[in-house]
Write a protein that holds these residues in place. Sequence first.
Motif, PDB file in Angstrom:
ATOM      1  N   SER A  32      -3.516  19.684 -35.019  1.00  0.00           N
ATOM      2  CA  SER A  32      -2.796  20.895 -35.408  1.00  0.00           C
ATOM      3  C   SER A  32      -2.913  22.028 -34.397  1.00  0.00           C
ATOM      4  N   ALA A  33      -3.581  21.791 -33.277  1.00  0.00           N
ATOM      5  CA  ALA A  33      -3.748  22.816 -32.252  1.00  0.00           C
ATOM      6  C   ALA A  33      -3.841  22.151 -30.887  1.00  0.00           C
ATOM      7  N   PRO A  34      -3.428  22.872 -29.825  1.00  0.00           N
ATOM      8  CA  PRO A  34      -3.455  22.256 -28.491  1.00  0.00           C
ATOM      9  C   PRO A  34      -4.859  22.098 -27.917  1.00  0.00           C
ATOM     10  N   ARG A  35      -5.821  22.883 -28.424  1.00  0.00           N
ATOM     11  CA  ARG A  35      -7.183  22.812 -27.917  1.00  0.00           C
ATOM     12  C   ARG A  35      -8.154  22.900 -29.086  1.00  0.00           C
ATOM     13  N   ALA A  36      -9.379  22.418 -28.873  1.00  0.00           N
ATOM     14  CA  ALA A  36     -10.421  22.487 -29.895  1.00  0.00           C
ATOM     15  C   ALA A  36     -11.719  22.929 -29.230  1.00  0.00           C
ATOM     16  N   LEU A  37     -12.478  23.774 -29.941  1.00  0.00           N
ATOM     17  CA  LEU A  37     -13.724  24.337 -29.404  1.00  0.00           C
ATOM     18  C   LEU A  37     -14.927  23.684 -30.064  1.00  0.00           C
ATOM     19  N   LEU A  38     -15.832  23.175 -29.228  1.00  0.00           N
ATOM     20  CA  LEU A  38     -17.098  22.592 -29.668  1.00  0.00           C
ATOM     21  C   LEU A  38     -18.230  23.505 -29.222  1.00  0.00           C
ATOM     22  N   LEU A  39     -19.056  23.942 -30.179  1.00  0.00           N
ATOM     23  CA  LEU A  39     -20.210  24.774 -29.865  1.00  0.00           C
ATOM     24  C   LEU A  39     -21.479  23.978 -30.120  1.00  0.00           C
ATOM     25  N   VAL A  40     -22.366  23.929 -29.127  1.00  0.00           N
ATOM     26  CA  VAL A  40     -23.602  23.162 -29.236  1.00  0.00           C
ATOM     27  C   VAL A  40     -24.799  24.080 -29.037  1.00  0.00           C
ATOM     28  N   SER A  41     -25.955  23.579 -29.437  1.00  0.00           N
ATOM     29  CA  SER A  41     -27.214  24.308 -29.261  1.00  0.00           C
ATOM     30  C   SER A  41     -28.018  23.678 -28.137  1.00  0.00           C
ATOM     31  N   GLY A  42     -28.901  24.468 -27.553  1.00  0.00           N
ATOM     32  CA  GLY A  42     -29.730  23.982 -26.460  1.00  0.00           C
ATOM     33  C   GLY A  42     -31.031  23.370 -26.949  1.00  0.00           C
ATOM     34  N   PRO A  57     -14.720   8.661 -26.760  1.00  0.00           N
ATOM     35  CA  PRO A  57     -13.350   8.548 -26.234  1.00  0.00           C
ATOM     36  C   PRO A  57     -12.466   9.667 -26.781  1.00  0.00           C
ATOM     37  N   LEU A  58     -12.581  10.827 -26.173  1.00  0.00           N
ATOM     38  CA  LEU A  58     -11.847  12.009 -26.607  1.00  0.00           C
ATOM     39  C   LEU A  58     -10.954  12.517 -25.475  1.00  0.00           C
ATOM     40  N   PRO A  59      -9.893  13.240 -25.801  1.00  0.00           N
ATOM     41  CA  PRO A  59      -9.090  13.896 -24.758  1.00  0.00           C
ATOM     42  C   PRO A  59      -9.823  15.157 -24.285  1.00  0.00           C
ATOM     43  N   TRP A  60     -10.835  14.952 -23.470  1.00  0.00           N
ATOM     44  CA  TRP A  60     -11.738  16.038 -23.110  1.00  0.00           C
ATOM     45  C   TRP A  60     -11.028  17.195 -22.410  1.00  0.00           C
ATOM     46  N   ALA A  61      -9.944  16.943 -21.742  1.00  0.00           N
ATOM     47  CA  ALA A  61      -9.218  18.020 -21.071  1.00  0.00           C
ATOM     48  C   ALA A  61      -8.636  19.023 -22.061  1.00  0.00           C
ATOM     49  N   GLN A  62      -8.571  18.651 -23.342  1.00  0.00           N
ATOM     50  CA  GLN A  62      -8.077  19.554 -24.379  1.00  0.00           C
ATOM     51  C   GLN A  62      -9.209  20.206 -25.168  1.00  0.00           C
ATOM     52  N   GLN A 120     -23.545  43.163 -22.973  1.00  0.00           N
ATOM     53  CA  GLN A 120     -22.260  42.917 -22.319  1.00  0.00           C
ATOM     54  C   GLN A 120     -21.712  41.534 -22.674  1.00  0.00           C
ATOM     55  N   ALA A 121     -22.619  40.547 -22.758  1.00  0.00           N
ATOM     56  CA  ALA A 121     -22.192  39.194 -23.099  1.00  0.00           C
ATOM     57  C   ALA A 121     -21.625  39.139 -24.514  1.00  0.00           C
ATOM     58  N   GLY A 122     -22.259  39.850 -25.439  1.00  0.00           N
ATOM     59  CA  GLY A 122     -21.772  39.875 -26.805  1.00  0.00           C
ATOM     60  C   GLY A 122     -20.388  40.489 -26.903  1.00  0.00           C
ATOM     61  N   MET A 123     -20.180  41.590 -26.207  1.00  0.00           N
ATOM     62  CA  MET A 123     -18.870  42.243 -26.232  1.00  0.00           C
ATOM     63  C   MET A 123     -17.805  41.345 -25.602  1.00  0.00           C
ATOM     64  N   ALA A 124     -18.149  40.702 -24.488  1.00  0.00           N
ATOM     65  CA  ALA A 124     -17.190  39.825 -23.819  1.00  0.00           C
ATOM     66  C   ALA A 124     -16.834  38.634 -24.697  1.00  0.00           C
ATOM     67  N   ALA A 125     -17.834  38.058 -25.364  1.00  0.00           N
ATOM     68  CA  ALA A 125     -17.576  36.898 -26.222  1.00  0.00           C
ATOM     69  C   ALA A 125     -16.663  37.261 -27.379  1.00  0.00           C
ATOM     70  N   ASN A 126     -16.832  38.460 -27.928  1.00  0.00           N
ATOM     71  CA  ASN A 126     -16.000  38.885 -29.054  1.00  0.00           C
ATOM     72  C   ASN A 126     -14.564  39.181 -28.644  1.00  0.00           C
ATOM     73  N   HIS A 127     -14.322  39.354 -27.359  1.00  0.00           N
ATOM     74  CA  HIS A 127     -12.965  39.594 -26.866  1.00  0.00           C
ATOM     75  C   HIS A 127     -12.362  38.359 -26.198  1.00  0.00           C
ATOM     76  N   ASN A 128     -13.090  37.257 -26.222  1.00  0.00           N
ATOM     77  CA  ASN A 128     -12.631  36.028 -25.564  1.00  0.00           C
ATOM     78  C   ASN A 128     -11.895  35.165 -26.584  1.00  0.00           C
ATOM     79  N   ALA A 129     -10.591  35.033 -26.416  1.00  0.00           N
ATOM     80  CA  ALA A 129      -9.785  34.271 -27.372  1.00  0.00           C
ATOM     81  C   ALA A 129     -10.222  32.813 -27.457  1.00  0.00           C
ATOM     82  N   ALA A 130     -10.776  32.270 -26.382  1.00  0.00           N
ATOM     83  CA  ALA A 130     -11.211  30.873 -26.381  1.00  0.00           C
ATOM     84  C   ALA A 130     -12.395  30.644 -27.317  1.00  0.00           C
ATOM     85  N   LEU A 131     -13.094  31.724 -27.688  1.00  0.00           N
ATOM     86  CA  LEU A 131     -14.265  31.617 -28.552  1.00  0.00           C
ATOM     87  C   LEU A 131     -13.984  32.112 -29.974  1.00  0.00           C
TER      88      LEU A 131
END
Length: 252
Positions: A32-42, A57-62, A120-131
């Motif tokens: 249902s979307a052209p891209r998907a976001l995966l968030l992992v922990s360290g 076997p995933l379309p990793w480029a998406q 600064q990282a927090g502010m940038a992340a909140n303005h990043n559409a990819a996240l």
Amino acid sequence: MTVQFHFFEEAGVAAQALADAVRGDLQQALESAPRALLLVSGGRSPLPLFALLASQPLPWAQIDVSLVDERCVPLADADSNSALVARHLLVGSAAAARWVPLVDEALASHASDEWAVAQQAGMAANHNAALAQAAVVILGLGNDGHTASLFVDAPQWDEARQTSARYVALQPQAAPHARVGLSLQALIGQRHCYVWSCGADKLATLERLVALVRDAPTQPTDHLTDHLADAGPLALLIAHPKVTLHVFHSAR
């Protein structure tokens, strides 16, 4: 309270089961979307999971990959989650994924104030559409009940559990480094949320938190949140009526 435990004897078997579940979620998201976001922990414990995820076997480029939380350190630092993901997850076919950093490497390498970098990282992340919204979140857990760098001893803890912002900057007192990570409300709004757990100590922590929530007095959600605030973010996620946590636990 909804916690679904998936128990395994070996970490490799647990990692394979979780990798399969994540693959299915990402494939569904891409319908249902052209891209998907995966968030992992360290950390060290998810390394078997990273290896198996990378071989899916995933379309990793998406697929976009980022972190649940990050310490505000350079990539060369041993505590960098970004470097860990680069070495163990973004390899092979998964190298085609788009990496979305939480912390600007140039800023972290040259700044003398980690807290300023975190803000600064927090502010940038909140303005990043990819996240803006993850398809899948994989959490770790600490034996004090923390996850996503949401430490109750951080001066920013109350803000981190109440804010509507997706990412927050935190400065824990008992753990090194300023950090940026998902807020509690962002985790509450997550559809596919997994917890990776390994060993008797982690299971004991989870069982303690489940018992704490089970034995808490029946209250409206806001009051229950205040009652359990000192127990940490995992207790609050377990207690929330709209959250389902899938815990993949291996005995060793």
